[in-house]
Structure formats: structure tokens, C-alpha cells
Design a protein around this motif. Structure first.
Motif, PDB file in Angstrom:
ATOM      1  N   LYS A  36      45.433  41.372  13.622  1.00  0.00           N
ATOM      2  CA  LYS A  36      44.773  42.485  14.408  1.00  0.00           C
ATOM      3  C   LYS A  36      43.558  42.763  13.645  1.00  0.00           C
ATOM      4  O   LYS A  36      42.655  43.451  14.339  1.00  0.00           O
ATOM      5  CB  LYS A  36      45.768  43.807  14.172  1.00  0.00           C
ATOM      6  N   GLU A  37      43.357  42.101  12.685  1.00  0.00           N
ATOM      7  CA  GLU A  37      42.055  42.395  11.676  1.00  0.00           C
ATOM      8  C   GLU A  37      41.445  41.200  11.640  1.00  0.00           C
ATOM      9  O   GLU A  37      40.300  40.928  10.765  1.00  0.00           O
ATOM     10  CB  GLU A  37      42.335  42.727  10.340  1.00  0.00           C
ATOM     11  N   PHE A  38      41.567  40.193  12.687  1.00  0.00           N
ATOM     12  CA  PHE A  38      40.775  38.978  12.456  1.00  0.00           C
ATOM     13  C   PHE A  38      39.244  39.112  12.423  1.00  0.00           C
ATOM     14  O   PHE A  38      38.563  38.169  11.839  1.00  0.00           O
ATOM     15  CB  PHE A  38      41.289  37.801  13.716  1.00  0.00           C
ATOM     16  N   ALA A  39      38.740  40.141  13.220  1.00  0.00           N
ATOM     17  CA  ALA A  39      37.554  40.473  13.150  1.00  0.00           C
ATOM     18  C   ALA A  39      36.610  40.542  11.637  1.00  0.00           C
ATOM     19  O   ALA A  39      35.632  40.385  11.575  1.00  0.00           O
ATOM     20  CB  ALA A  39      37.182  41.532  14.017  1.00  0.00           C
ATOM     21  N   THR A  40      37.437  40.825  10.794  1.00  0.00           N
ATOM     22  CA  THR A  40      37.129  41.074   9.455  1.00  0.00           C
ATOM     23  C   THR A  40      37.785  40.133   8.376  1.00  0.00           C
ATOM     24  O   THR A  40      37.542  40.211   7.287  1.00  0.00           O
ATOM     25  CB  THR A  40      37.097  42.471   9.003  1.00  0.00           C
ATOM     26  N   TYR A  97      39.806  42.748  21.633  1.00  0.00           N
ATOM     27  CA  TYR A  97      40.388  43.977  20.909  1.00  0.00           C
ATOM     28  C   TYR A  97      40.468  45.203  22.051  1.00  0.00           C
ATOM     29  O   TYR A  97      40.870  46.254  21.698  1.00  0.00           O
ATOM     30  CB  TYR A  97      39.214  44.606  20.068  1.00  0.00           C
ATOM     31  N   ILE A 120      36.752  46.291   2.293  1.00  0.00           N
ATOM     32  CA  ILE A 120      37.609  45.850   3.548  1.00  0.00           C
ATOM     33  C   ILE A 120      39.220  45.766   3.137  1.00  0.00           C
ATOM     34  O   ILE A 120      39.967  45.987   4.092  1.00  0.00           O
ATOM     35  CB  ILE A 120      37.144  44.374   3.756  1.00  0.00           C
ATOM     36  N   SER A 148      41.764  48.379   5.093  1.00  0.00           N
ATOM     37  CA  SER A 148      42.577  47.413   6.097  1.00  0.00           C
ATOM     38  C   SER A 148      43.627  48.588   6.982  1.00  0.00           C
ATOM     39  O   SER A 148      44.354  49.132   6.029  1.00  0.00           O
ATOM     40  CB  SER A 148      43.094  46.415   5.544  1.00  0.00           C
ATOM     41  N   PRO A 149      43.732  48.512   8.163  1.00  0.00           N
ATOM     42  CA  PRO A 149      44.823  49.302   8.888  1.00  0.00           C
ATOM     43  C   PRO A 149      46.244  48.863   8.506  1.00  0.00           C
ATOM     44  O   PRO A 149      47.030  49.834   8.612  1.00  0.00           O
ATOM     45  CB  PRO A 149      44.732  49.234  10.457  1.00  0.00           C
ATOM     46  N   SER A 150      46.474  47.592   8.210  1.00  0.00           N
ATOM     47  CA  SER A 150      47.878  47.320   7.820  1.00  0.00           C
ATOM     48  C   SER A 150      48.048  47.301   6.296  1.00  0.00           C
ATOM     49  O   SER A 150      49.090  47.688   6.135  1.00  0.00           O
ATOM     50  CB  SER A 150      48.150  45.567   8.442  1.00  0.00           C
ATOM     51  N   TYR A 205      41.160  51.517  12.167  1.00  0.00           N
ATOM     52  CA  TYR A 205      40.362  50.209  11.682  1.00  0.00           C
ATOM     53  C   TYR A 205      38.976  50.512  11.637  1.00  0.00           C
ATOM     54  O   TYR A 205      38.065  50.242  12.179  1.00  0.00           O
ATOM     55  CB  TYR A 205      40.502  49.127  13.054  1.00  0.00           C
ATOM     56  N   LEU A 259      36.466  49.135   9.843  1.00  0.00           N
ATOM     57  CA  LEU A 259      35.439  48.136   9.917  1.00  0.00           C
ATOM     58  C   LEU A 259      35.402  47.568  11.410  1.00  0.00           C
ATOM     59  O   LEU A 259      34.325  47.144  11.879  1.00  0.00           O
ATOM     60  CB  LEU A 259      35.472  47.252   8.841  1.00  0.00           C
ATOM     61  N   ASN A 301      29.964  43.236  11.418  1.00  0.00           N
ATOM     62  CA  ASN A 301      30.898  42.533  12.213  1.00  0.00           C
ATOM     63  C   ASN A 301      30.610  42.565  13.677  1.00  0.00           C
ATOM     64  O   ASN A 301      29.994  43.778  14.039  1.00  0.00           O
ATOM     65  CB  ASN A 301      32.183  42.230  12.057  1.00  0.00           C
ATOM     66  N   PRO A 302      31.138  41.839  14.579  1.00  0.00           N
ATOM     67  CA  PRO A 302      30.637  42.043  16.090  1.00  0.00           C
ATOM     68  C   PRO A 302      31.157  43.626  16.741  1.00  0.00           C
ATOM     69  O   PRO A 302      30.524  44.117  17.746  1.00  0.00           O
ATOM     70  CB  PRO A 302      31.229  40.957  16.814  1.00  0.00           C
ATOM     71  N   LEU A 303      32.325  44.012  16.122  1.00  0.00           N
ATOM     72  CA  LEU A 303      32.777  45.256  16.579  1.00  0.00           C
ATOM     73  C   LEU A 303      31.924  46.399  16.270  1.00  0.00           C
ATOM     74  O   LEU A 303      31.868  47.439  16.852  1.00  0.00           O
ATOM     75  CB  LEU A 303      33.994  45.482  16.218  1.00  0.00           C
TER      76      LEU A 303
END
Lengths: 525, 310
Positions: free
Chosen positions: A272-276, A480, B139, B143-145, B162, B164, B252-254
Motif C-alpha cells: 500500500k505504500e509503494f509510492a514511497t 490509490y 518515512i 508509515s501507515p503499516s 498515509y 507521505l 512523490n507523485p502523490l
């Protein structure tokens, strides 16, 4: 009374400054003059800039010019090289600095043909000499062995400007799978996207943390864009109807590819965090045994497997055919035909000898030297049979890799036949290159030099293996779930309005007019 | 003024010069350094008005006047990037600037010297980590997880965030990480200023019955004000100069939409795409804004508090 103190201090300070300034020069001089005095005239003396390519042995070496293998190479070729290393990470910047300050070595190594960004337009500016005549006289072996596609990459206005290293099999990236886990699923080797998804779901059930290993910007995580043939990369134009368009214009397939990633994201088949997730985390996660499937360069397989086994002794990595899309084909993007190329400064006097030096790289003597090293040191030879023990420790592996890949300036870099042929795993890997990988991979129409409209506007311009920033943001957001995938046509409109219209116009003009300044490279597959 | 006076004035100057020759000699390397490395490169800014080509140099490149500036203002994303830069600058000014002051005041209240020293060292430490490492840590903990922060959030019964991957969070992450890394180090100057306050003042106020809080408001803060003012002026001079690296490592792109600032834009356009003239123009714009801020700030400060940089 103590007036002398500040005066002396000032003198000492000044002297210190001067000494510091002059030191660097005086340190260089004796080495070069000493080398010159031992054997002057005949030696081919030249300076050459080489990108370090993040090779451990190169980056850790205190002075690469004193390196044992460089010395030996100089001895074998009767040359005197002065290697100027260019750091891997800041390669483009450092190269541009070099051109901007006009501090150009005799031979300049570049990455991608005559129009690479790192060359900063120097070929056009006439910094290097055309080599056609010299190659005819002194580079017969090169002309014979290096394939045409590689020469095309270094040809500008009909003249050859560099000696290219070449890649006979440009399909280099592959899908890697943990065979031990795949066997447990009982599903067999997947082929289509759907079969792949089933395997990934099973992996998830089995508790694999990252069924498919993702990474930021889809880098080395783009296998499914390949299945649908919609890589949004630089070399990926295609004819759609009577127009030349980027492959991401194929809305239907692009949306299918994005949907695939979104499904994977929603079901937890990709992190789920592949963007980072960056390169380091990517590698560490895989080597820690937490990934089921991923994409990477095939030639690193044996090295990664060894490293994985230290944490997961039962871990078994294998390359399988990439997922296939609606057209029954798949694979990753193809590398350029000339990974490295060597340009000769137009002011160089001994260009003929330098060409001979590179020509030697194609000789059997060179092959033996770079593959196995020095007789009596790294290998022994009895009755023509070579006994070579590949190193096992990290430093040794680094050194071998450096000799075989870095220092062997011109060769077919697909894989090293000599050493791979010695072991069973090696033979297997060669076989994968020659069968699985040879049959997959996606390519498109590419323009050399890069279209002006792309060069001017990096926001809409893709690079060799990454989508343009304008698209990338939307792609990631769609996966996402922050934007609907059905909005892809809107993304295309945005791309067009931000300069994409010019790109399409220029691409079509150049494709149809075939002017001499631009080479249109047609898809290899 | 007659000639004689002028001559004698010149002579007097020479004499002073001769008298302090050692001092002038010592200052020479510094002066040369500034001329060679700071003033000469300034001339390079002319490429902002050229269509610069590295093979033609300053002299051979074509003059294009203000074209590069026009292009900058016309860019579809310019307003957004400028907005991000200004917003992040403002947040940094409001939150990042006072942080070391507050921290210094708190440290100053500690009476146990050993504890204070240890604490000081601990808060300095992060400053010596590079941004790449700081971003790695951020990071990790965000991290959410797996991150500690989100473990806490879920423990409180909320959904993990999340950080970032959300546009709305990137600015907070940037400012907080900056405070975490640099506020400890920033206390050095304030602690030095605090050490310089005359202890008699505190004793006198104690006699007058002032408590700790009163002392801080009436003695410590006014004594710190000159230092704060100078540092504040220096800070607003760099207002648009938030720093490339500390932002770049988090983008990052998000989150780019809210995180991209002029510095990262210059990096991608100038260094990666080799648009030297264009990005020099942007850099020049930034510098001019900086100069305007610092001059007005200085003027205001001189008028109001009497403190000034020059």
C-alpha cells in the motif's frame, strides 16, 4: 611588545593558503612524469572519463589509475591511460560541468548515443571527431563485430562519432519469482495477467507480505504496463491509424493496466505504500524474503539468489516469462542498443592509436584477460583448458564484476559467456536470456535526438524508464483510488494542453519528413 | 576643503593602514575569497537574459531580454509552485523560527547542569544527519503499516494516515521534520545570548517578588530581543529559499501538488533538463524577492526597535 605575533600569523596563514592551493598540482605531476619517462614515445597515452556505475570496486578504489587491472591492461595494450572517474549519482551534472568548463578528456564515455543528455549537445557543437575513416583503417574488428543498431546510435548526420559497447539482446529486465513459493501454490507458471493475479492472490493467502513488489514511480514495477503495451516511456511512440502517438494514448489498454494495479492495490497484492518505496527498501524487502514476485535486471539473478539464501535458505529465485496481455505478448521495455559509447576529442593527436586500443577489446586476448584475469594469478591453464575459480567473497565478486563489465570497455554486455559457462546456474541463466527473454519485451518508435518539444518541457517528457511527471502523478493517484481511472482521457487532455500538442505535431512531422537531422528508430520487436 | 587637508587625510589613512598592516594582511585571504567565490560568480546571472549555450559561453550566447522571466510567469504551474513556496516559507517562519527560541528558554530553566548538558547534546544531534537520512527516518515512523506514529493513532482508535501519500500532509511533514532536525542546533546562539544576561537583574526582580514566568517575560525575552531580531531579519532574507534537499527527499507523485517549491522545480528543470537560462531567471527572481524582503524588514526593524543588520 608583541607586535610580531599578528604579522607572523598573517604570514603563516597566507603561506598555508598558498601551499594548499599548490599542493594538488605538485602531487599530480610526479606520477605522470614518472610514467612518461619509463617508456615515452610509443605508448598510446590518453585520458578517458568513465562513469563509476556504482561499482563497489571502482568507488572504493583509492586511485583507479594505480589499480592492478588497469596496470595490466595498459601493459597488454602498450597504453598509458589516465582514467577520470565521473560519480554515478551526479553523472549528468558532472558531465555538463566538464563541457561547460571545457575540461574535456581525450576520450569521453557517454551513455546513450550521440544525443544523450550528458553530452549536452557537444556532438552537435563539434567537440568530437568523426571516426569513419579511422575505423576503416584501424577498427576492422569493431566494424565486424558491433551490430548495426549500435552504430546507428552513435551516428550523427551520417557520420560515426563514437565506438559503442553493444547489447545483442536488449531485453534485459525480467520477472523474477520465488520458485519455492510458486511451487507451494500449486498453480504452475502463470502466463496471462489473470493467471498472474491468481498466483498473487494465492501468495497473499499464504502470508507473503508483498506478492508483487512495488516501487516508487512504478520503476522496476511496471510489468503490467508491458502486458498491455502502454509503457509511457521515451522510446514508446507507435503508429495509431495514420498518426504517430505515444503508447499511453491507447486509452482502452492504459485503463486496463491501471485497473490491474488498482485491483492489486485494493486487494493488498502490492504494498500500500509503494509510492514511497525506494530502491534500497525494494532490494532489502526482496532479500529478506518478503516478496513473491518482482521485476529486475536478469543479469543480477545469481548475485541476488546468493544473498537471499543467507536469510531464507530455502529461497529459490527463478525467471519466468512476463505476463502477457490481450495481444498475447508482454515483457519489459528494451534497453538501448549501445549502453556505453566512447567519443574521441577532436584535438587528440593519436586518435589512430586510440581506435586501435578499442579495437583490441574485440580480440580473443582481450576476452580471455577480462573474463579470467591473469594467468597464474586468477586462473591456470593446462593443455588449453582453463581452470578458473570464481570468487565467493564480496570484495572478490566486486573485483570480478569490475574487470568483466567495467573495464572491458567494448563488448557484448548481455552476459559474460566465459564465466557463466563454467557453472550450471550460469548456463541456465544464459539459456533464459537466449530463450525466455529473447522472445519478450516491448519496443516502440524512438526519435534521435529527442524531440525538441520534449527536451524543452520535462513535465510532459518521459525518460527512458519513467513516465512524464504530469502523467505519473495521475497514474499513482488513480491506483490509490484518489482519482477515477475513467478520467484517463482527461489526463491526456491535460498532457496535450501542457505542451503535448507540440510533441505530437513534431513527432508526426519528423516521422513523415525523414529529415537528416533526426533518426527515426523503428521498433525492434 | 583645501588641498592640504586632503593630502593630510590621505596620509593619515595610509598611516593607519601601515599601523595595522598585519590586520589588513590577515583579512586579505577573506576578501579575496569573497571576491573570487561570491562576487565573480554573480556575473554569471547574465545568462538569465540569454539563450545560454555552454559551448558558446556568455559572450557567444544570444540575448533574449526578459523572455525567460515571461516564460516563468506564464508557466501553467508557476502560481501553484509559488504558492507552495510562500506557504511553506510562512509556516516555517511562524513555527520553525520560534522553535529554537522556545527550546532555548526551556533549556535555560533547567537548573541541573548535567541534565541540561545531556539534553542539549541530544537535541543538537539530529542536525548532523543528512536530509536523506531524516527522510528515511520520517518515512519509516510515518508509515501507515509499520510506523510508530500510526501505531499510536490506531491505538487511539483512529484510521492510520498515509502521511507521505497525502497532499494535505506534506507541508506539515516538511515543517515538522525541519523543526526536529534543526531547532536544537538553532538554540546555540540563543543560549549564548542567555548566558550573557546580567544575573543581577534576576536577583533584583526576585527581591521585587517576580516569579519565574514574570522574569522570563520581563527580563529574559527583552534581553534576547536583539538576537531574535537579527536572526529574524536573516531568516526572512532567505524566505523563498526553503532549501532544495529537505523538500526533494519527501516528494512523490502523490504529494507533489502541494510540496513542489521553486527549488525543486529549478532542480528538475535546470539540472535535469538543462534549461540553464530559464532556471537562472527563476533563481534570480528568488534572490530579488529575498533582497526586497531583507531591505524592507531591516528598515522596519530599524524604525521600530532600533535593531538592524546594517
Amino acid at each position: 611588545m608583541k607586535k610580531w605575533i599578528p604579522t607572523t600569523m598573517a604570514v603563516v596563514l597566507l603561506a598555508g593558503v598558498m601551499a594548499a592551493c599548490s599542493n594538488s598540482k605538485s602531487a599530480e605531476q610526479p606520477t605522470s612524469s614518472a610514467a612518461a619517462s619509463t617508456k615515452p614515445a610509443e605508448k598510446t597515452k590518453f585520458s578517458i572519463s568513465l562513469r563509476t556505475l556504482a561499482f563497489g570496486h571502482v568507488e572504493k578504489s583509492p586511485d583507479i589509475n594505480q589499480d592492478k587491472w588497469v596496470k595490466k591492461l595498459e601493459e597488454l595494450t602498450n597504453s598509458d591511460m589516465n582514467i577520470v572517474l565521473v560519480p554515478h549519482k551526479e553523472y549528468e551534472q558532472k558531465m555538463i560541468q566538464m563541457f561547460a568548463t571545457n575540461d574535456i578528456p581525450d576520450v569521453v564515455q557517454a551513455n546513450g548515443g550521440v544525443n544523450g543528455k550528458e553530452l549536452a549537445g557537444s556532438v552537435k557543437a563539434g567537440v568530437f571527431m568523426p571516426l569513419d575513416d579511422l575505423l576503416k583503417k584501424y577498427g576492422q574488428n569493431l566494424l565486424k563485430k558491433v551490430p548495426k543498431e549500435a552504430w546507428d546510435k552513435v551516428t550523427y548526420q551520417g557520420k560515426i562519432f563514437a565506438i559503442p559497447e553493444y547489447l545483442s539482446n536488449p531485453s534485459r529486465r525480467a520477472i523474477f519469482v520465488r520458485k519455492d513459493l510458486l511451487d507451494k501454490t500449486g498453480l504452475g507458471v502463470p502466463k496471462t495477467v489473470d493467471e498472474y493475479m491468481n498466483v498473487l492472490r494465492k501468495f497473499k493467502e499464504m502470508g507473503v507480505e508483498n506478492p508483487y513488489m512495488g516501487r516508487e514511480n512504478f520503476k522496476y514495477a511496471d510489468s503490467f504496463f508491458g502486458a498491455y503495451d502502454v509503457f509511457p516511456y521515451l522510446s514508446m511512440f507507435e503508429k495509431q491509424g495514420d498518426q504517430v502517438l505515444p503508447k499511453f494514448y491507447d486509452t482502452e489498454n492504459m485503463m486496463k493496466a491501471l485497473q490491474t494495479y488498482k485491483t492489486m492495490f485494493d486487494e493488498g497484492l502490492i504494498n500500500k505504500e509503494f509510492a514511497t518505496i525506494n530502491a534500497t527498501v525494494f532490494k532489502n524487502t526482496i532479500l529478506a524474503g518478503k516478496a513473491g514476485m518482482w521485476s529486475m535486471n536478469a543479469n543480477e539473478m545469481l548475485q541476488w539468489e546468493t544473498q537471499l539464501k543467507t536469510t531464507v535458505p530455502t529461497g529459490d529465485i527463478e525467471i519466468i516469462p512476463a505476463p502477457t496481455g490481450p495481444d498475447g505478448k508482454g515483457g519489459h521495455y528494451l534497453y538501448g542498443a549501445a549502453p556505453r559509447a566512447y567519443f574521441i576529442n577532436k584535438n587528440v593527436k593519436n586518435a589512430a592509436q586510440i581506435v586501435q586500443f578499442f579495437d583490441w577489446m574485440m580480440s580473443p586476448e582481450a576476452e580471455k584477460f577480462f573474463t579470467f584475469g591473469i594467468a597464474g594469478d586468477t586462473y591456470t591453464e593446462t593443455n588449453g583448458k582453463i581452470d578458473y575459480k570464481a570468487p565467493t567473497d564480496t570484495a572478490g565478486v566486486d573485483e570480478e564484476r569490475y574487470r568483466q563489465s567495467f573495464l572491458w570497455l567494448v563488448q557484448d554486455t548481455t552476459y559474460n559467456k566465459g564465466t557463466l559457462g563454467l557453472t550450471e546456474e550460469g548456463k541456465k541463466l544464459m539459456n533464459i536470456f537466449d530463450t525466455t527473454l529473447k522472445n519478450e519485451g516491448r519496443d516502440g518508435i524512438e526519435f534521435e535526438p529527442r524531440l525538441d518539444s520534449l527536451a524543452k518541457n520535462p513535465d510532459i517528457s518521459p525518460i527512458s524508464d519513467q513516465a512524464p511527471p504530469v502523467l505519473l502523478s495521475h497514474m499513482v493517484k488513480m491506483v490509490y483510488g484518489k482519482e477515477p481511472i475513467s478520467d484517463w482521457p482527461k489526463v491526456l487532455e491535460e498532457w496535450k494542453s501542457k505542451g503535448g500538442n507540440d510533441v505530437i505535431k513534431e513527432a508526426n512531422d519528423k516521422f513523415n519528413s525523414k529529415d537528416s537531422g533526426t533518426t527515426v528508430i523503428m521498433p525492434r520487436k | 576643503m583645501n588641498q592640504r587637508a586632503q593630502v593630510s587625510k590621505g596620509k593619515a589613512m595610509l598611516r593607519t593602514f601601515w599601523k595595522y598592516k598585519a590586520l589588513y594582511l590577515i583579512s586579505l585571504p577573506g576578501i579575496i575569497y569573497f571576491i573570487v567565490f561570491k562576487y565573480v560568480p554573480l556575473l554569471g546571472s547574465v545568462i538569465a537574459f540569454q539563450d545560454y549555450n555552454i559551448f558558446d559561453g556568455f559572450t557567444g550566447s544570444k540575448w533574449v531580454g526578459f523572455d525567460n522571466f515571461t516564460r516563468m510567469f506564464a508557466h501553467y504551474d508557476f502560481l501553484n509552485i509559488l504558492k507552495n513556496t510562500v506557504l511553506i516559507g510562512v509556516y516555517d517562519l511562524l513555527l520553525g523560527f520560534p522553535a529554537p527560541i522556545i527550546l532555548a528558554l526551556l533549556l535555560n530553566e533547567l537548573r541541573l547542569v548535567v541534565y541540561k548538558r545531556v539534553l542539549q547534546t541530544v537535541v543538537y544531534m539530529p542536525h548532523f544527519l543528512s536530509w536523506v537520512i531524516v527522510s528515511g527516518i520520517a518515512i519509516g515512523i510515518l508509515s501507515p503499516s509499520t510506523g510508530a506514529v500510526n501505531h499510536f493513532i490506531t491505538w487511539l482508535g483512529f484510521e492510520p494516515i498515509y502521511f507521505l501519500g497525502e497532499e494535505s500532509w506534506i507541508r506539515s511533514v516538511l515543517i515538522t521534520s525541519g523543526i526536529w532536525r534543526d531547532s536544537g542546533y538553532g538554540t546555540i546562539i540563543y543560549l549564548a545570548a542567555l548566558a550573557g544576561i546580567n544575573p543581577d537583574l534576576y536577583e533584583a526582580s526576585e527581591v521585587d517578588g517576580a516569579n519565574r514566568w514574570r522574569q522570563t517575560i520581563s527580563i529574559t525575552l527583552p534581553s534576547l530581543l536583539p538576537t531574535i531580531m537579527i536572526l529574524f531579519l536573516l531568516h526572512i532574507g532567505k524566505f523563498l529559499d526553503f532549501g532544495f534537499e529537505r523538500v526533494f527527499v519527501f516528494l512523490n507523485p502523490l504529494n507533489k501538488e502541494n510540496g513542489e517549491i521553486l527549488d525543486t522545480y529549478i532542480y528538475s528543470q535546470g539540472l535535469l533538463a538543462q534549461q540553464f537560462s530559464y532556471t537562472t531567471a527563476i533563481g534570480l527572481f528568488k534572490a530579488v524577492v529575498g533582497v526586497i524582503f531583507i531591505v524592507t524588514g531591516n528598515l522596519l526593524s530599524k524604525k521600530t526597535t532600533g535593531e538592524s543588520l546594517y
